[in-house]
Every structure is written in structure tokens, then in C-alpha cells.
Design an enzyme around this catalytic site. Structure first.
Site, short mmCIF file in Angstrom:
data_model
loop_
_atom_site.label_atom_id
_atom_site.label_comp_id
_atom_site.label_asym_id
_atom_site.label_seq_id
_atom_site.Cartn_x
_atom_site.Cartn_y
_atom_site.Cartn_z
CB VAL A 242 13.32 -1.57 27.26
CG1 VAL A 242 13.37 -1.62 25.74
CG2 VAL A 242 12.34 -0.49 27.71
CD1 TRP A 540 32.40 -0.07 37.40
CD2 TRP A 540 31.90 1.10 39.23
NE1 TRP A 540 32.71 -0.86 38.49
CE2 TRP A 540 32.41 -0.16 39.62
CE3 TRP A 540 31.50 2.01 40.20
CZ2 TRP A 540 32.56 -0.53 40.97
CZ3 TRP A 540 31.65 1.64 41.53
CH2 TRP A 540 32.17 0.39 41.90
CG HIS A 541 34.10 6.84 34.54
ND1 HIS A 541 35.22 7.50 35.01
CD2 HIS A 541 33.15 6.98 35.50
CE1 HIS A 541 34.95 8.02 36.20
NE2 HIS A 541 33.71 7.72 36.51
CG HIS A 584 35.35 11.38 37.76
ND1 HIS A 584 35.17 10.36 38.66
CD2 HIS A 584 36.67 11.69 37.83
CE1 HIS A 584 36.33 10.07 39.25
NE2 HIS A 584 37.25 10.87 38.74
#
Length: 605
Positions: A242, A540-541, A584
């Protein structure tokens, strides 16, 4: 299994979901429960169905750097860490990051979620959050034997048992977990009162997103796509990237989303929506799609030659992340200590793959040992750090350059420190986890790792397009360590990690300090600061790039997740949380999707 282009292009659907990751597939399953609603999901990656590299637990991190499974991004050079670029990896393909994460099912302190409501989002509180998760949780309690082995008290878990997403504990707990917990207790760290019920302060074992019938990954694809893939009203097209939302003016000042454009086999395509367009592209990509659609800060849009459709300066701002460092030790030769290090041997891999078929061996293991602490629990300097941080923050708050939202959030961050909420994490990993620091395993050796995180970082960054090319990454600028307290907290946590490992019974199994190693002296604060800056990484949060806040405070979406200035465009992913949480993030993304489904369908409890 998934759709072909002819099923999509030129067609019209009630709902179009951009992104077939954790949130996108969960939302699609919920919306398509009503056969009268047609739902289209467009996913930029592939299917990756029935792939043992995804399904088999114990394959931690092997997906990173592999274009089939992961998107590889880098931040811009970071000023406060000597111009380092930091790796940001995200899941690629159906299931998104739930297909390549480390399986942990965790919830934050209840007050962290209640902070969403305090920042101007009525109804976004712990009670609603936990209720949403309970609906999709399919927790399977371990056997009495496993409960005894892990010293687990099942009555404390606030987990749903009837949901489709399977959650359980591994069939066997690693012996190292018990040694870590004993050392923690000797250092005055208690067991967490209710780790999955809003009070995770202390040490605990947490379940994983494993299906206990097979001990394979339970994730958005297995839980929400595969059981529903044959619904005639659900269409999923993979390899469909997209690029922008198609909008048109309405009688009011707001824009209406009438569809999306997407790239498929290198060509631009379009598809139309009659009800809503929902962005579930994640905190890295949702702000990019908005800006390419003309929704954002006019100054940014002018630079990339995109006409302004909605003046919304908050897009791509308020970006927050967790910070992590790895510490590792070589273990003494002890046959009772089992670590993942043996899996560098192809023969051992083959053996444990066979064992996995019978629900045994290392490939059934998960990361379960966690500790959440406030700064005062691990450092005698907590009051001193709070005082200096408060002084620095109050100066910033007095600055005219600080927005009202920034001032409100920074005061909230100070309260989190003052009232000693957990903000620091220690993760037990039986093996050498940080091989990216130029180290390799010595054959036959065993290792033990403590990963250390700072959950409540003060630093704020941005994600903005620098080009109108949808295939070019936006500029990722988290501004790591712009606020020095973020670095100070990690240094104090590093001190504590070393103190912990010097405590019996952990001390009795340690042979050598590998990371940081003896070159980083315990009494040398500058060496420790330098080590953190050179080696820290992102778990990667990343979040908050499309924050759910009042529009006048830099918000992008309202409490109904609708983009300001539009009538039917929503964002449903981690980008919407206004302030970061101490945990997390997997469960929280599922919660956001579940709440979004309730909002859209009008079935809120």
C-alpha cells in the site's frame, strides 16, 4: 490460498486494511465475522504459511536479515551515540512481527495503560485493555508437575482460556531460571505480585505464544487468518504494498477515504472502500502512508512535493522506543546446564528437530524468565538520578519550544520515576545471544545472557518521509539518548547485572565475563557509558508515531482511532499509543486490534 490480483483490482470492499500483520489479521477476522461485511487485507510481504522456520520455537533471531521473513531498516545516524545507525527489523509477510518475535506473552503495569486515559483518551484504561485480551487468549495451564517445577501459582494469572490465540508455558523450564531467581531474591528483588494482572514488579516466568498440542508458534496467521481464510467475505492479497490512501472532500471540512493505491508486481493499482480504510502497517509505515496521502505537517509534505489534504502536524512525531543491552558470561562445564549454544552444531540441530516432533528438546523452549524493576530496586543512585532528571525536565518544560503534550508526557514520566513504577527489565537467556558484537561461540562452551532494557525512555524522535517514493524508507530518527537519563538508567542496570551474577548460586556456575568483559571496568563509569552507547540495540518496540492524543496536543487519532480531519480513516497498530509501556508489546498490539474491532462494529462492552 490467498487472493489473486483479479480478485481485488477495480473492486469495491466495505473495509480495506493496509497491512496483514498482527493487528491487521486480528481486525480482519473480527470484522469478517459478519457475512454482510466485505473485508480486504493488503500485505506487502508473502504468505509464509506452514514454514517450520517460523513455526518452530527456539529459532530465535534467525529471521533477521532474511528478506523472506523480515524488513530491514536503519535509523539515521544518531547524534548521541557517535553517529551510529541502529537496526530496526520488522516482520515481513502474513502475521507481521508476530511471525518472527520471541513469543513472550506479557502485559504492562495497569497504571501504564491508565496513563493513556489520563492523556485525554476516555475509556482507554487497564480494565478495558485486559478485557479485550481475555477475549482472544486461549491460555492452556501447564501440568501440576510443571507448575511445581517452575514454582508457579496459577491462581494469579488473569488470562482468558476460551480465545483462539494459544498461549502456554514450554514443557520444561531451564535450570538456569531457578538460579537467577534465587540470586534475585538474595538481592532483595521479590517475585512479582501479579505479573499478568497489572502488577509485574519483580521476577516472574511468563507464558509464550505456543500451541501446546504441537509446541509450534501461535500467531496472527494461525489464530486469525487460517481458520477464516475460506470466508467468502474475506479477501487477503499478499505482495501488495500500500502506497497511499485515496481521499476526496466531503460537505464538511473533513476528507473521506475512498480507497487505497498499492504496488503489485511493480505496477500501481487501486481498490475502493465503501465504509472505511484502516492502516495497520505498524509504527514505522503507518505515518509514511499518511504523509504520502497528504496527511501530515505541511512543512514535511511541501519538501516531498505532496499536496496537503489534511493539516496534521502530529503525524510522525512523539516516536518512542525501548532500549536494550546484552551482557553474557561463559559457564563452567556442567552437564546439568542446558543452553541453546549447542544448536550451532548441524548434527545437534537435526537431533533436536527430531526431538521437537515428540514435544521435547531445545526447539520447544521459550524465553520465560523476566524481571521488572524500578530504579530504586537496583541502584543506590535512584534519588540522585531522579533529582537531576527533574531539574533537566523542568528546564525543558519551561522552554517555549516544548509543546503542551510534551510537557504533559514529561511530567508523567517524572511521576513514573517518583512513584517507582517498574521501568527496567532483565531477561534470562540460556546461551550467547549477542553475536553481533564480533564474538562467536567457542565449540563446546556454554553461555548465559542477561538482556537489560530501559522501558520508560524520555527521549522522543520522529519518522518522516524525505521522498514521495513509497519504496524509499522514511527517515527514522528516534534521537536515542537525547535525554541523558536514558543512558544513566542503562548504566545502573548494567552495574546490577554484574552484581547479580556475582551472587550465589549464579556465581558458582560462571567461568568468565564475556560481554562487556574485563575491558569495561566495574568502577569506571565512563567505560560503562561508552559500552552502552556502542552496543545498545532496539528490541523493536517502536511506538507513538500516530499518537492517540487530543488534536491540539499533537494527536493523530482520536479515542476511536479515527484520523483527525477524516471521516472514515483509522490507524490500528502500535503507532497509536501515546506513551510507552513497561512490557514487550505483542499482547498490546492484539489488544489494540480487539478494541478497534469493538469500536468499528459497535460491540464495545
Amino acid at each position: 490460498m490467498s487472493a489473486v490480483l483479479e480478485d481485488v483490482v477495480g473492486k469495491t470492499f466495505d473495509y480495506i486494511i493496509a497491512g496483514g500483520g498482527t493487528a491487521g489479521l486480528t481486525l480482519a477476522a473480527r470484522l469478517s465475522e459478519d457475512p454482510a461485511r466485505t473485508v480486504l487485507v493488503l500485505e506487502a510481504g508473502g504468505e509464509n504459511i506452514d514454514d517450520p522456520m517460523i513455526l518452530r520455537p527456539g529459532c530465535y533471531g534467525i529471521h533477521f536479515g532474511n528478506d523472506k521473513y523480515a524488513w530491514t531498516h536503519f535509523t539515521k545516524p544518531q547524534e548521541h551515540i557517535d553517529e551510529r545507525k541502529v537496526l530496526w527489523t520488522r516482520g515481513k509477510g502474513l502475521g507481521g512481527s508476530s511471525a518472527i518475535n520471541f513469543f513472550s506473552w506479557m502485559k504492562p503495569p495497569a497504571e501504564d495503560i491508565n496513563d493513556f486515559e489520563r492523556l485525554g483518551n476516555p475509556g482507554w484504561n487497564w480494565e478495558r485493555y485486559n478485557h479485550a485480551l481475555n477475549k482472544l487468549e486461549g491460555f492452556v495451564c501447564p501440568s501440576d508437575e510443571s507448575l511445581a517445577e517452575g514454582q508457579l501459582k496459577a491462581g494469579l494469572w488473569q488470562l482468558g482460556t476460551e480465545g483462539i490465540l494459544k498461549i502456554t508455558f514450554p514443557p520444561k523450564f531451564n535450570r538456569i531460571e531457578a538460579l537467577v531467581q534465587e540470586a534475585l531474591f538474595k538481592n532483595d528483588i521479590p517475585p512479582a505480585p501479579n505479573s499478568l494482572g497489572g502488577d509485574p514488579k519483580g521476577y516472574f516466568l511468563t507464558p509464550n505464544t505456543h500451541d501446546p498440542s504441537t509446541y509450534t508458534r501461535s500467531y496472527a496467521t494461525t489464530a486469525f487468518y487460517l481458520p477464516n481464510k475460506d470466508r467468502p467475505n474475506l479477501t487477503v492479497l499478499v505482495n501488495a504494498h500500500v502506497t497511499q490512501v485515496i481521499t476526496e472532500p466531503t460537505d464538511s471540512q473533513d476528507m473521506k477515504a475512498s480507497g487505497v493505491e498499492f504496488l503489485y508486481e511493480g505496477k500501481q493499482r487501486s481498490v475502493h472502500a465503501t465504509r472505511e480504510v484502516v492502516l495497520c502497517a505498524g509504527a514505522l509505515r503507518s505515518p509514511q502512508i499518511l504523509e504520502l496521502s497528504g496527511i501530515g505537517d505541511p512543512k514535511i509534505l511541501e519538501k516531498i512535493n505532496v499536496p496537503v489534504r489534511v493539516n496534521l502536524p502530529g503525524v510522525g512525531t512523539n516516536v518512542q522506543d525501548h532500549l536494550m543491552i546484552g551482557t553474557s558470561w561463559e559457564l563452567k562445564d556442567d552437564p546439568l546446564l542446558e543452553t541453546m549454544d549447542i544448536l550451532v552444531d548441524p548434527a545437534a540441530v537435526a537431533e533436536h528437530i527430531e526431538l521437537h516432533k515428540t514435544r521435547q528438546g531445545l526447539f520447544t523452549q521459550g524465553l520465560v524468565g523476566y524481571t521488572f524493576c524500578s530504579l530504586d530496586m537496583i541502584s543506590s543512585k535512584a534519588d540522585e538520578i531522579f533529582k537531576s532528571t527533574k531539574e533537566a525536565v523542568m528546564k525543558k518544560i519551561a522552554s517555549e519550544s516544548f509543546t503542551s503534550s510534551q510537557k504533559e508526557q514529561y511530567r508523567m514520566q517524572l511521576d513514573r520515576m517518583k512513584y517507582r513504577r517498574p521501568s527496567i527489565e532483565f531477561i534470562t537467556f540460556p546461551g550467547l545471544a549477542r553475536r553481533t558484537q564480533g564474538l562467536s561461540l567457542t565449540p563446546g562452551k556454554k553461555y548465559f545472557t542477561l538482556n537489560v532494557s530501559n522501558f520508560h525512555a524520555f527521549s522522543r524522535g520522529t519518522i518522516h518521509c524525505t521522498s514521495n517514493d513509497p519504496l524509499q524508507d522514511p527517515e527514522f530518527d528516534p534521537r536515542y539518548f537525547e535525554d541523558d537519563v536514558d543512558l544513566q538508567v542503562l548504566v545502573e542496570a548494567l552495574h546490577f547485572a554484574r552484581k547479580l551474577v556475582a551472587t550465589e548460586p549464579l556465581k558458582n556456575i560462571i567461568a568468565a565475563d564475556i560481554i562487556p568483559g574485563p575491558s569495561v571496568a566495574e568502577g569506571n563509569n565512563e567505560q560503562m557509558r561508552d559500552f552502552v552507547k556502542k552496543t545498545f540495540f532496539s528490541p523493536w518496540h517502536t511506538c507513538s508515531s500516530c499518537s492517540m492524543l487530543p488534536r491540539e496536543k499533537g494527536g493523530v487519532v482520536d479515542p476511536y482511532l479515527k484520523v483527525y480531519g477524516t471521516t472514515n480513516l483509522r490507524v490500528v497498530d502500535l503507532s497509536i499509543i501515546p506513551i510507552h509501556i513497561a512490557t514487550h508489546t505483542q499482547a498490546t498490539v492484539y489488544a489494540i486490534a480487539e478494541i478497534a474491532a469493538e469500536i468499528i462494529t459497535g460491540t464495545e462492552a
